[in-house]
Design an enzyme around this catalytic site. Structure first.
Site, PDB file in Angstrom:
ATOM      1  N   GLU A  23     -10.282   7.837   3.417  1.00  0.00           N
ATOM      2  CA  GLU A  23     -10.684   8.482   2.161  1.00  0.00           C
ATOM      3  C   GLU A  23     -11.348   9.814   2.490  1.00  0.00           C
ATOM      4  O   GLU A  23     -11.927   9.986   3.557  1.00  0.00           O
ATOM      5  CB  GLU A  23     -11.639   7.597   1.362  1.00  0.00           C
ATOM      6  CG  GLU A  23     -12.967   7.400   2.045  1.00  0.00           C
ATOM      7  CD  GLU A  23     -14.035   6.787   1.139  1.00  0.00           C
ATOM      8  OE1 GLU A  23     -13.711   6.313   0.049  1.00  0.00           O
ATOM      9  OE2 GLU A  23     -15.206   6.792   1.549  1.00  0.00           O
ATOM     10  N   SER A  79      -7.130  -3.001  -2.391  1.00  0.00           N
ATOM     11  CA  SER A  79      -6.026  -2.201  -2.897  1.00  0.00           C
ATOM     12  C   SER A  79      -5.738  -2.652  -4.330  1.00  0.00           C
ATOM     13  O   SER A  79      -5.587  -3.846  -4.575  1.00  0.00           O
ATOM     14  CB  SER A  79      -4.840  -2.473  -1.960  1.00  0.00           C
ATOM     15  OG  SER A  79      -3.690  -1.867  -2.413  1.00  0.00           O
ATOM     16  N   SER A  87      -4.410   2.748   4.655  1.00  0.00           N
ATOM     17  CA  SER A  87      -4.371   2.772   3.195  1.00  0.00           C
ATOM     18  C   SER A  87      -5.576   3.538   2.656  1.00  0.00           C
ATOM     19  O   SER A  87      -6.578   3.728   3.339  1.00  0.00           O
ATOM     20  CB  SER A  87      -4.274   1.357   2.630  1.00  0.00           C
ATOM     21  OG  SER A  87      -5.472   0.662   2.789  1.00  0.00           O
ATOM     22  N   SER A 105       0.859  -1.179   0.000  1.00  0.00           N
ATOM     23  CA  SER A 105       0.000   0.000   0.000  1.00  0.00           C
ATOM     24  C   SER A 105       0.897   1.231   0.000  1.00  0.00           C
ATOM     25  O   SER A 105       1.651   1.460   0.946  1.00  0.00           O
ATOM     26  CB  SER A 105      -0.888  -0.021   1.244  1.00  0.00           C
ATOM     27  OG  SER A 105      -1.444   1.256   1.476  1.00  0.00           O
ATOM     28  N   GLY A 106       0.830   2.007  -1.066  1.00  0.00           N
ATOM     29  CA  GLY A 106       1.689   3.178  -1.172  1.00  0.00           C
ATOM     30  C   GLY A 106       1.139   4.355  -0.384  1.00  0.00           C
ATOM     31  O   GLY A 106      -0.072   4.526  -0.269  1.00  0.00           O
ATOM     32  N   ALA A 128     -11.254   3.824  -0.284  1.00  0.00           N
ATOM     33  CA  ALA A 128     -12.131   3.007   0.545  1.00  0.00           C
ATOM     34  C   ALA A 128     -13.516   2.816  -0.059  1.00  0.00           C
ATOM     35  O   ALA A 128     -14.503   2.744   0.662  1.00  0.00           O
ATOM     36  CB  ALA A 128     -12.219   3.634   1.939  1.00  0.00           C
ATOM     37  N   LYS A 179      -6.034  -7.707  -2.773  1.00  0.00           N
ATOM     38  CA  LYS A 179      -5.208  -7.020  -3.763  1.00  0.00           C
ATOM     39  C   LYS A 179      -5.836  -7.332  -5.114  1.00  0.00           C
ATOM     40  O   LYS A 179      -6.058  -8.495  -5.445  1.00  0.00           O
ATOM     41  CB  LYS A 179      -3.805  -7.587  -3.711  1.00  0.00           C
ATOM     42  CG  LYS A 179      -2.937  -6.994  -4.787  1.00  0.00           C
ATOM     43  CD  LYS A 179      -1.674  -6.460  -4.236  1.00  0.00           C
ATOM     44  CE  LYS A 179      -0.767  -6.023  -5.337  1.00  0.00           C
ATOM     45  NZ  LYS A 179       0.561  -6.546  -5.142  1.00  0.00           N
ATOM     46  N   PRO A 212     -18.613   3.399   5.421  1.00  0.00           N
ATOM     47  CA  PRO A 212     -19.450   4.465   4.857  1.00  0.00           C
ATOM     48  C   PRO A 212     -18.602   5.586   4.258  1.00  0.00           C
ATOM     49  O   PRO A 212     -17.388   5.633   4.469  1.00  0.00           O
ATOM     50  CB  PRO A 212     -20.221   4.966   6.074  1.00  0.00           C
ATOM     51  CG  PRO A 212     -19.327   4.682   7.224  1.00  0.00           C
ATOM     52  CD  PRO A 212     -18.591   3.420   6.887  1.00  0.00           C
ATOM     53  N   GLY A 270     -15.601   7.315   5.925  1.00  0.00           N
ATOM     54  CA  GLY A 270     -15.120   6.494   7.038  1.00  0.00           C
ATOM     55  C   GLY A 270     -14.429   5.264   6.500  1.00  0.00           C
ATOM     56  O   GLY A 270     -13.976   5.247   5.366  1.00  0.00           O
TER      57      GLY A 270
END
Lengths: 375, 375, 375, 375
Positions: A299, A229, A345, A82-83, A348, A161, A353, A356
């Protein structure tokens, strides 16, 4: 069997020296590695090559140790890079190792259990659609079986992934007479993550049958335990299920909840509570030491607000919103947990939600009575 | 006299509609405004013109209401615009208004007090040097006097807006035969903020006499109450002292402490404690409602680590470290306080220890016995 | 001997498929590779891992083909990865291959000649200082000898890959009781590039003895033929000298000049003229086809202006000035040469005058009389 | 009537000192200003407030000089601020002033002519759709009439400033029961620019009736003379038509052509040719002095390539593709024209072919016979 989780700092995307040191000292058996989750210091977006650099380096290192061909390593070990270590987040590896032991503890309590599975490779036109949702759900069930977790309630985190569409893959689909979910390569990451998350929700019974039309449209549908991801380097979905099972031993366990928004520390308090850890501000030293890993999604809320106050993450044309969100949610969690070595990461879609996201913590069973709370 | 603090959202750097609405409804008297602190949505660095845009708009608005010439407004009202609302931080104005009343409360308790002062304009070669330190210290003392605060212990926050060096100003200094503290325009912001903070430390007795050689070199010297911010739009230092004084009335007060690092929520807990607010995770709704404003400084630690774990803020050539730090510390505070409308500003040279920074909170005197704690 | 130059596109930092295809088809002998210059698509600054990813992939590929150990490949082949393909620049490899033939042409004309050398690893405190200048000069002389170039006048381009300071390396130096040239990691790239360029200038007789105090201070000292590039992945300086020599055969040659500023196409016209190519706007198709590689340095002028007009590259806190400069100079050259596959690299300290930089072009000897111009 | 064009440098978005100096010295009559085009140093994307800051400052300055109310100035003078001076581009104002004189020259030759018009404010759901296309076409015709240009062939440049969608405007549309062209604020800029350009194409007869479905989908439809620019600070389209007309006098004229891709200097050569200027590399000093203004559009090609070579502008998640493109095309033009004071703006949807864009140059009628070429 028992699961060990090693949290190892990295000074660069290709820094596997810390992992090798554990191997050399006998604290880690490379053949037992089933998954490595890595936070690498790229931008976490389209042109983040730190993920590929890390994966290539890890694959090579494992191959060098075990003698397995590179592609056998790729099939056997789930490498989820995860970048993005924005804000104070610290680049690190989370190495999941299975150790053979004499089975679970005699007292019937549950311990940390992991299981992996992999879908078939998807055709470009399947990405972000029903085929990906359904195959993901099947693979989650398969991974649960391997983890000896029978009840979905005992699954606390599902890492997926998944692939994305490149210009070339879109062209391939169109040439074959298919349409694609989107021809925007950046958006295809969202579609793939979203369909994968809905597949997890399906497998765990969080939602029943769902239409592919919901992907990246009906955000009322989401999994409370999926973390997905997308990466350019694969065509199939790799699934890692993490939960608790009485069939496993060891002194670790996992719990989860869902952050309702980016600053929802009440969710964090609930997760800690499930683990028998008092949610003080900040955690005391003993409690901090119990926390082995924290896994969260971040996010920017599409609503443009957090508890009614406007944020600027989606209007910033200099910094990607996902980078803002990781930095911010990283701060929210670090302020309480007392560490910046957190697996936060971005991206989302259908994972919790709007604004979140799922939050899972792996901890030592240090607190009295903690096991009971998990039954 | 008493101080009112209005926290007003802004949808753009020139959005003063919320302030005007309060004026129209009689809740705010423009002539009583002594300071406006603004979080604007620029990058907070050299080419952040949102600060200048906001200042120009606010100055014009006040002038339109009061009939004062623009330069009279600039002299009378401290406009401190801090660019950068990274992560989930929300752009807003904090308007400080002085209301004439019948003096302080009869019980001798202390209430929120403010005072402003302004230095002479600095010549380019003075920025970041002794001249700026000394003039700032004098202005802090002058502002304390105006705020009727006699003891430095009653000062909890000193906001300083200070100039920076542009290419043109450097050239002007060199042409006049002077050297400059630095010819790097971004670094000049650090020097100006640092010298200003040391001036505050001098005035408050946090340190005694100090050499200009310490600026941006000896970071063991710092103020626990200074918050300094550099902007291209001024040549002098504008000072705003905020504290508590028995000469003032009203139901507000302020407290402060120092975050030892970016994730130091124990400092936050202590500040809340001083204000009689229980530091639960997160704050309860009543406690949240008591908090009127939170003011903090954020910066990446020069050590490159936070509690031993490496951060990447200073190695990121895509995003300025100050932007990372604001996003991150914003998350740390928002997760506890339950709001993203926080005045987190970057660039904390000589403001708290390396990687940490001063934290001040203005709250309603809601909790029983809170006043006593301040004595 | 003769030199072949292969210009090969790359779709990612680890895309060596184009090189392998040439090997498979017999057009390229891996054992003859002496250098690979790569433009990779990172930010070209501190946290650009595309360079390391490319280098690791290329080293591995060569080792897989020749059976050499990885470190032998690193010593034998100069891998110079320059990050940053801003604007329309196109990621690519320039592979320099030496082919054994019957010596130079009988007519005594000069052809493209290359030679590589490598310094010892530098200690952190040596970077940006006299030790680096002097060792670089020695290595340039050594590389000239290997290239059978006796006169400095026949050297047209010297590529140097040099190290930078990281936080860890700074700490190592300080712990050993040394000072460092700068403790700012981004600035250390400038110091290392600058000292390396001055080393080239020394070797080529462009300047005589010089003090380390000149590094990044006295920009009146510069090389007209150095191109230096800093990367985190090495500790020594890798040198590649490119020129013309009567000892070599083949149909290629090189010429150079210096751009006085970022938009100096008159320098470009002069270089083309030396190669017998008419500098029309744009070049005709035949002329375009003659140009095999163009190598240039780009940087924002420290003066803040280009021909009297202000630029904003150094005041932009969102995009590094080197990224601006590469995009811009890339456009200047591409507009004339008709291709975006150009090796434009950033950070031109002591490489040409302020805001300008060396420009070298490798071309086929297509034009009548071109060889004479080089005598 | 005749048109004067003043090209004036700006040191900041609110730096109107250069304009005021011309007014003070009598070289510019504020009442004659019909348009100001500005290159300001923001990011040119959603959160670029330098455009609004510049517009507000210019409006105020004009109002202060003429006594007109602010909104009257906004209606009378077209203020088109284009954010983004990437690469070496230089922030500046292009002030178009109409001077009353004794009509056009007796020889019937054509001279520079300008005309402005403004549409009604658009509702959020109209942006990027037929309503915007049609209203723009009407306004172009109106502006042509004001410029006394009867033939579309005499129109060489149409600048349009158009609105964009913000989160709030999208919400407003949705609340009113409408759909929007896109709910992505950055993309809305593309839709608005695209619909505006198609409106210009419609008015100039470059295309006949077209559907709103073509906007940002069918890029085979485009105007060769439109330059459209989106900004958050307006809701209507502001149109400025620039051409040549026999009804006007003065020593200026304009010509245009279309760059087929980002490096198409043959188009530049053709435009110069139309103006009687020899396209040498670079231009000679006299030719350079003849060029008063260069106006161009820049964008990354959606194909992902420039003449077959891959570019990375659309895969870069750190820098917006429009910023890359402006820097690059700025270099292409500056290398030939010998100046960085160029009006290169980004976002060329439906303005020229994919990856290319319109290019117009205003020059003095210095060259013999230049007027004839325009007949």
């Amino acid at each position: 069997m028992l699961t060990r989780v090693h949290r190892i700092p990295a000074v660069a995307p290709d820094d596997v020296a810390g992992i090798q040191a554990l191997v050399t000292s006998g604290q880690l058996n490379v053949k037992g590695i089933v998954a490595i989750l890595g936070k690498t210091e790229g931008n976490g977006c389209v042109n983040d090559f730190t993920r590929g650099f890390a994966s290539a380096t890890l694959t090579r290192m494992i191959s060098d140790h075990t003698g397995e061909p590179l592609d056998a390593v790729e099939q056997r070990v789930a490498l989820v890079m995860s970048g993005g270590t924005e804000g104070g987040l610290s680049p690190h590896w989370l190495v999941f190792e299975i150790v053979n032991s004499d089975g679970g503890p005699s007292d019937g309590s549950k311990s940390l259990a992991v299981g992996a599975a992999i879908t078939r490779p998807f055709l470009p036109h399947e990405i972000g659609r029903a085929a990906q949702i359904d195959a993901t759900a099947d693979a989650v069930r398969e991974a649960m079986e391997r983890a000896k977790i029978s009840s979905p309630d005992d699954v606390h985190y599902v890492q997926v992934k998944c692939p994305l569409l490149t210009k070339a893959r879109v062209a391939e689909a169109l040439a074959a007479g298919h349409t694609v979910a989107t021809d925007d390569t950046l958006k295809s990451m969202a579609y793939s993550r979203g369909a994968s998350a809905l597949g997890v929700a399906l497998a765990l019974g969080e939602h029943q049958a769902m239409s592919e039309d919901a992907v990246c449209r009906d955000f009322s549908l989401f999994s409370r335990r999926a973390s997905t991801s997308a990466g350019v380097e694969l065509l199939e979905n790799q699934i890692l299920v993490i939960g608790n099972s009485a069939a496993w031993g060891g002194d670790l366990m996992i719990a989860h909840d869902v952050m309702a928004d980016a600053i929802d520390t009440s969710a964090l308090a609930r997760v800690l509570g499930q683990l028998g850890i008092a949610a003080t501000l900040p955690l005391g030293p003993d409690a901090q030491a119990c926390v082995i890993a924290a896994l969260a999604k971040a996010e920017p809320s599409r609503s443009g607000v957090i508890r009614g106050a406007r944020h600027t993450m989606l209007d910033d044309s200099d910094i990607s919103g996902t980078r803002h969100a990781r930095a911010f949610v990283g701060g929210v969690l670090a302020g309480v947990l007392g560490t910046t070595t957190l697996f936060v990461s971005g991206g989302a879609e259908h994972q919790g939600p709007d604004g979140g996201g799922p939050l899972a913590i792996i901890a030592r069973k240090a607190a009295v009575g903690a096991e009971k709370k998990l039954d």
